[in-house]
Write an enzyme that holds these catalytic residues in place. Structure first.
Site, PDB file in Angstrom:
ATOM      1  N   LYS A 156       0.848  -1.200   0.000  1.00  0.00           N
ATOM      2  CA  LYS A 156       0.000   0.000   0.000  1.00  0.00           C
ATOM      3  C   LYS A 156       0.886   1.254   0.000  1.00  0.00           C
ATOM      4  CE  LYS A 156      -3.210  -2.930  -0.039  1.00  0.00           C
ATOM      5  NZ  LYS A 156      -4.206  -3.429   0.887  1.00  0.00           N
TER       6      LYS A 156
HETATM    7  C1  LIG Z   1      -5.147  -4.558   1.202  1.00  0.00           C
HETATM    8  C2  LIG Z   1      -6.617  -4.408   1.191  1.00  0.00           C
HETATM    9  C3  LIG Z   1      -7.412  -4.735   2.308  1.00  0.00           C
HETATM   10  C4  LIG Z   1      -6.867  -5.461   3.508  1.00  0.00           C
HETATM   11  O1  LIG Z   1      -5.799  -4.856   4.127  1.00  0.00           O
HETATM   12  P1  LIG Z   1      -4.784  -5.751   5.013  1.00  0.00           P
HETATM   13  O2  LIG Z   1      -3.995  -4.694   5.724  1.00  0.00           O
HETATM   14  O3  LIG Z   1      -3.978  -6.553   4.051  1.00  0.00           O
HETATM   15  O4  LIG Z   1      -5.576  -6.583   5.937  1.00  0.00           O
HETATM   16  C5  LIG Z   1      -8.758  -4.441   2.271  1.00  0.00           C
HETATM   17  N1  LIG Z   1      -9.329  -3.893   1.185  1.00  0.00           N
HETATM   18  C6  LIG Z   1      -8.602  -3.596   0.079  1.00  0.00           C
HETATM   19  C7  LIG Z   1      -9.299  -2.963  -1.083  1.00  0.00           C
HETATM   20  C8  LIG Z   1      -7.240  -3.862   0.040  1.00  0.00           C
HETATM   21  O5  LIG Z   1      -6.537  -3.589  -1.063  1.00  0.00           O
END
Ligand SMILES: *Cc1c(COP(=O)(O)O)cnc(C)c1O
Length: 382
Positions: free
Chosen positions: A185
């Site tokens: 992210k």
């Molecule tokens: C990465 C992601 C999540 C989950 O996040 P984590 O930190 O990996 O649990 C939820 N929704 C979307 C759209 C994502 O890309």
């Protein structure tokens, strides 16, 4: 030749020092940096409250659980997302329904949301796909007309702005907004996430649920026999973030605007470089939205290229270029088919999009030289 992944973190000496300082402090977890990170996220986004947690998935679960919707409720989300968005409803006994996407933005379509409303619908979870905010003015209008709650899944969209210029996460259009700080992210804490909200009651409920549903707040206890005493008032979870993670998050947040500038620069350069390829559609940024692009998703006409997507991914990988597919439509996952009877044909726009989608490398640490390698590898596909 170094392999270029589709996404990765940016870490520098400041980040390392921040974590090291915490490691040498009195608090590895539950120290002062968690509250400082929460405050910094409030300052950045403009939201009133923040609850930092162990992951984006934990943030989604906590937010949905804290709404305390009746268990026969339904919620609507997009099929073009990671499974966590709809799983968060299923965890709470809420039936997820999927509204098809807009063919240009790849975000949930407000018209399709209205088509999926039933008398049991209580919640909408829009996802700001690839960083581009969903149509929140329209979605919040639908929500107020039908008395629905809204949780924004902004796992891709920290740093993005709505048409009104407000930052994603300010919760102007929703009850809560979640972020993920996984290393792919835009901003990372290793694993981590946060829920933003302006609703004080929801905030206190999420604080309670983040730590087993246990409170030591003397104002809430039913009795107070001594300093050891605590009470469990709800069935919560252990979803806390550590001080080590919060220290990294605080350091990363200072660089977010620079990350955004660099990501947008890379996107502009790709768009120009691919402009003349008739078999490739670059992403479109809707008017007025100011996206902190998380993914660079192109649509490729694989039939016109005369090659399958798997072959194209292999060919790129042979040039050291990583790629990925975001996303396999969630309603076509075996668990969703088995539990809810969903399947192919339910969301034709998302399914057609999926057949053509490919994410190319996009991250702030991508050098100009590496971007040129990606561009050459893509242009050589034809
Ligand atoms: C990465 C992601 C999540 C989950 O996040 P984590 O930190 O990996 O649990 C939820 N929704 C979307 C759209 C994502 O890309």
């Amino acid at each position: 030749m170094e392999f270029i992944p589709y996404g990765r973190q940016w870490l520098d000496q400041d980040d390392e020092q921040a974590v090291l300082d915490t490691l040498r402090s009195d608090f590895l977890t539950q120290g002062p940096r968690i509250a400082a990170f929460e405050q910094a996220l409030c300052d950045y986004t403009g939201a009133r409250y923040c609850v930092a947690v162990a992951s984006g998935t934990a943030a989604l679960h906590l937010a949905v659980a804290a709404l305390e919707l009746p268990t026969d409720s339904e919620g609507i989300t997009t099929p073009n997302t990671f499974t966590a968005s709809s799983n968060s409803m299923a965890y709470c006994g809420i039936k997820p329904a999927f509204a098809d996407i807009d063919p240009v933005s790849y975000n949930i379509s407000p018209l399709e949301i209205e088509a999926k409303l039933t008398s049991a619908t209580r919640l909408i979870i829009p996802v700001h796909f690839a960083g581009q905010p969903a149509e929140m003015e329209q979605i919040s209008a639908i929500a107020s007309r039908h008395d629905l709650k809204v949780i924004e899944d902004a796992a891709h969209a920290i740093g993005s702005c709505y048409r009104d210029g407000g930052k994603v996460g300010n919760c102007r259009y929703s009850d809560a907004t979640i972020f993920s700080f996984h290393p792919v992210k835009t901003l990372t804490t290793g694993e981590g996430g946060a829920v933003m909200t302006n609703d004080e009651a929801l905030y206190h409920k999420m604080l309670l649920l983040r730590t087993h549903g246990i409170t030591k707040d003397t104002a809430l206890l039913t009795q107070n026999p001594g300093p050891w005493y605590y009470e469990m008032h709800a069935l919560g979870w252990h979803y806390r973030m550590t001080d080590l993670q919060a220290a990294l998050g605080l350091s990363q947040l200072k660089k977010l605007d620079a990350f955004k500038r660099r990501r947008r620069e890379i996107v502009t350069h790709y768009n120009q470089a691919f402009r003349d390829l008739p078999w490739l559609t670059p992403p479109a940024e809707a008017n007025g939205l100011d996206s902190c692009f998380h993914l660079y998703v192109v649509k490729i006409d694989f039939a016109a290229l005369g090659r399958t997507r798997a072959e194209v991914m292999q060919q790129l990988a042979a040039q050291g270029v990583g790629s990925q597919v975001h996303y396999i439509p969630v309603h076509t996952q075996p668990w969703y088919k088995q539990h809810f009877g969903y399947g192919e044909g339910d969301c034709p726009v998302a399914e057609a999009y999926y057949e053509m989608a490919l994410s190319l490398p996009l991250f702030a640490a991508l050098t100009e030289r590496d971007q040129a390698r990606v561009i050459n590898a893509v242009r050589e596909l034809a």
